[in-house]
Structures are given as structure tokens and as C-alpha cells.
Design an enzyme around this catalytic site. Structure first.
Site, PDB file in Angstrom:
ATOM      1  CG  ASP A 119      -2.061   1.078   1.451  1.00 45.57           C
ATOM      2  OD1 ASP A 119      -3.130   0.994   0.282  1.00 45.57           O
ATOM      3  OD2 ASP A 119      -1.579   1.875   2.455  1.00 45.57           O
ATOM      4  CD  GLU A 154      -1.846   6.555   2.622  1.00 47.20           C
ATOM      5  OE1 GLU A 154      -2.132   6.839   1.914  1.00 47.20           O
ATOM      6  OE2 GLU A 154      -2.497   5.344   3.291  1.00 47.20           O
ATOM      7  CG  HIS A 158      -2.309  10.147   3.783  1.00 48.18           C
ATOM      8  ND1 HIS A 158      -1.502  11.844   4.889  1.00 48.18           N
ATOM      9  CD2 HIS A 158      -1.565  10.141   3.138  1.00 48.18           C
ATOM     10  CE1 HIS A 158      -1.296  12.340   3.780  1.00 48.18           C
ATOM     11  NE2 HIS A 158      -1.392  12.259   2.238  1.00 48.18           N
ATOM     12  CG  HIS A 179      -6.536   5.768   4.669  1.00 44.64           C
ATOM     13  ND1 HIS A 179      -6.589   4.696   3.853  1.00 44.64           N
ATOM     14  CD2 HIS A 179      -7.555   6.299   4.964  1.00 44.64           C
ATOM     15  CE1 HIS A 179      -7.821   4.786   3.723  1.00 44.64           C
ATOM     16  NE2 HIS A 179      -8.773   5.841   4.068  1.00 44.64           N
ATOM     17  CG  ASP A 211      -4.199   1.455   4.947  1.00 42.81           C
ATOM     18  OD1 ASP A 211      -5.012   1.592   6.420  1.00 42.81           O
ATOM     19  OD2 ASP A 211      -4.920   2.699   4.596  1.00 42.81           O
TER      20      ASP A 211
END
Length: 238
Positions: free
Chosen positions: A7, A9, A57, A152, A157
Site C-alpha cells: 500500500d 500514501e 492520512h 490511513h 493498510d
């Protein structure tokens, strides 16, 4: 097969507008178990984080100011994922940002370094058409605990997605089927199940309770009785 759940960001939603990676989290899944083998890095994007992205986030410009740029960690990242099959939710988004960062460094694209990329969002849409299939919705539907998730974060995640993926693919393991062999067709080989020496498995009370709970979840999903429960309740025939 080496599986890595990944994952990211980012500073914003649009890679074509110059947004950059700010966090990458990876976790290995081996033998249908989430392992402790992880790769995680915050990244200085060399640009500001959009306010909308920050609200998602919670990663600020100040938090990233002393972090390495992607060029400093790219080789370590590629060493971790090399040869794996990546599992990513909404893979086109994350792969788009990763490809952009790698291409800046003349290091190819993600698919040059891995065996395959599985998009768990596409899987979920096929399994649950017409329903919300973001990570939170899937956790609720599949009984995955995400109570510790308020914002997040890439590694968190990835860990949650690993549990969701295992729940979505529950029951797909096989001891005797080789998908590459093509069954009993040309070039394949039939397996006589009666000749296999399989161990006797004793189900514990806890395992039986978990199984019953899972079947009850399936009943709720189909708003009736799932196939397993329907077969159990069917009258015996002579």
C-alpha cells in the site's frame, strides 16, 4: 510463490499533476499466513502535501522533511519485492505512482521487477457486485478487525489488506490441483483421490465454533441458507 501485500500514501490523487509518494508499506504473506517480514518507509516527496490528502492520512510536510527521497530507498524497495506477486487494493493507483518514481530513476516499471500484480479491488467487485468494496467495507463484510484504523497508513493498510485477501480467498487452496496442468485434458494428468493417503483431522471445539460462525456470515450475505447449510439440512435419500 512469494506474495507481497503493498500500500502507498501520496501527496495527492493525480500522478499526472506531479503528486508524489510519501509512504510505502509492504508485508509478506507465506503459506496463507501474514508474516513479520515487512518493508516500510516514509519518503520526502520534495513538494507539499495537499490538504485533502493530509486529512486522509495525517502525514504532514514537517513529518516528511527529514525523510529520504525515493532515490535513496528505491533499490532496497525493489530488493524486497523482486520476484513476488504483489497484492494491491486499487492497483492502478499505487502502480501508477510507483512507476512514475521508478521511471524518474531509469529503473523501469513495477512489472519489470515482479511476477504479477493482483488487484484485490477488482476481485472484490467480482465477488460482491453492486456493493461498497473499499477496505473498511470489506473488513465489515468479512469479519476482519480494523478497529485500530483511524487514519490511513501504508503499513497498517497493507496488514489489514493481507487479512482481507486471505478472507476473500478462503477455500481456494488445493492439495492435488495443478492449475498449470489443465486437469485431465491434453498434457494433464488425472489424480485418483481414492489412492491418496490423507491424515485424519480432528476438529477442535474452537475450530467448529469458528466454522459455524463463518457459515452464519455466509447465510447473512445470501439472505437465506448458503449451499453448505442447505446441503446439511437436506433430507437423506435412499
Amino acid at each position: 510463490m512469494k506474495y507481497i501485500v503493498l500500500d502507498t500514501e501520496t501527496t495527492g490523487l493525480e500522478v499526472r499533476l506531479g503528486h508524489r509518494l510519501i509512504e510505502v508499506g509492504c508485508i509478506e504473506v507465506a503459506g496463507r499466513q501474514v508474516t513479520d517480514n515487512t518493508w516500510h518507509q516514509y519518503i520526502n516527496p520534495e513538494r507539499a502535501v495537499d490538504e485533502g490528502a493530509f486529512q486522509v492520512h495525517g502525514i504532514s510536510d514537517d513529518m516528511l522533511a527529514d525523510k529520504p527521497v525515493f532515490a535513496k530507498v528505491a533499490q532496497s524497495f525493489l530488493d524486497f519485492i523482486r520476484g513476488s506477486t504483489l497484492i494491491i487494493h486499487n492497483a492502478s493507483f499505487d502502480v501508477g505512482f510507483l512507476d512514475m518514481e521508478l521511471e524518474r530513476l531509469n529503473m523501469g516499471r513495477i512489472r519489470d521487477h515482479v511476477e504479477d500484480v493482483i488487484d484485490s479491488l477488482a476481485m472484490a467487485r467480482e465477488m460482491f457486485p453492486g456493493k461498497r468494496n473499499n477496505l473498511d467495507a470489506l473488513c465489515d463484510r468479512l469479519g476482519v478487525n480494523n478497529g485500530h484504523r483511524t487514519l490511513h497508513g501504508a503499513l497498517l493498510d497493507a496488514q489489514i489488506l493481507a487479512e482481507v485477501y486471505l478472507a476473500m480467498t478462503r477455500g481456494q487452496d488445493s492439495l492435488v490441483i495443478d492449475l498449470g496442468a489443465g486437469g485431465g485434458g491434453e498434457g494433464g494428468q488425472w489424480v485418483n483421490l481414492a489412492e491418496l493417503e490423507l491424515p485424519d483431522v480432528v476438529v477442535t471445539d474452537d475450530e467448529a465454533a469458528l466454522h459455524a460462525e463463518y457459515l452464519a456470515t455466509l447465510d447473512r450475505e445470501v439472505k437465506g441458507k448458503c449451499v453448505w447449510n442447505a446441503l446439511q439440512d437436506a433430507p437423506e435419500t435412499a
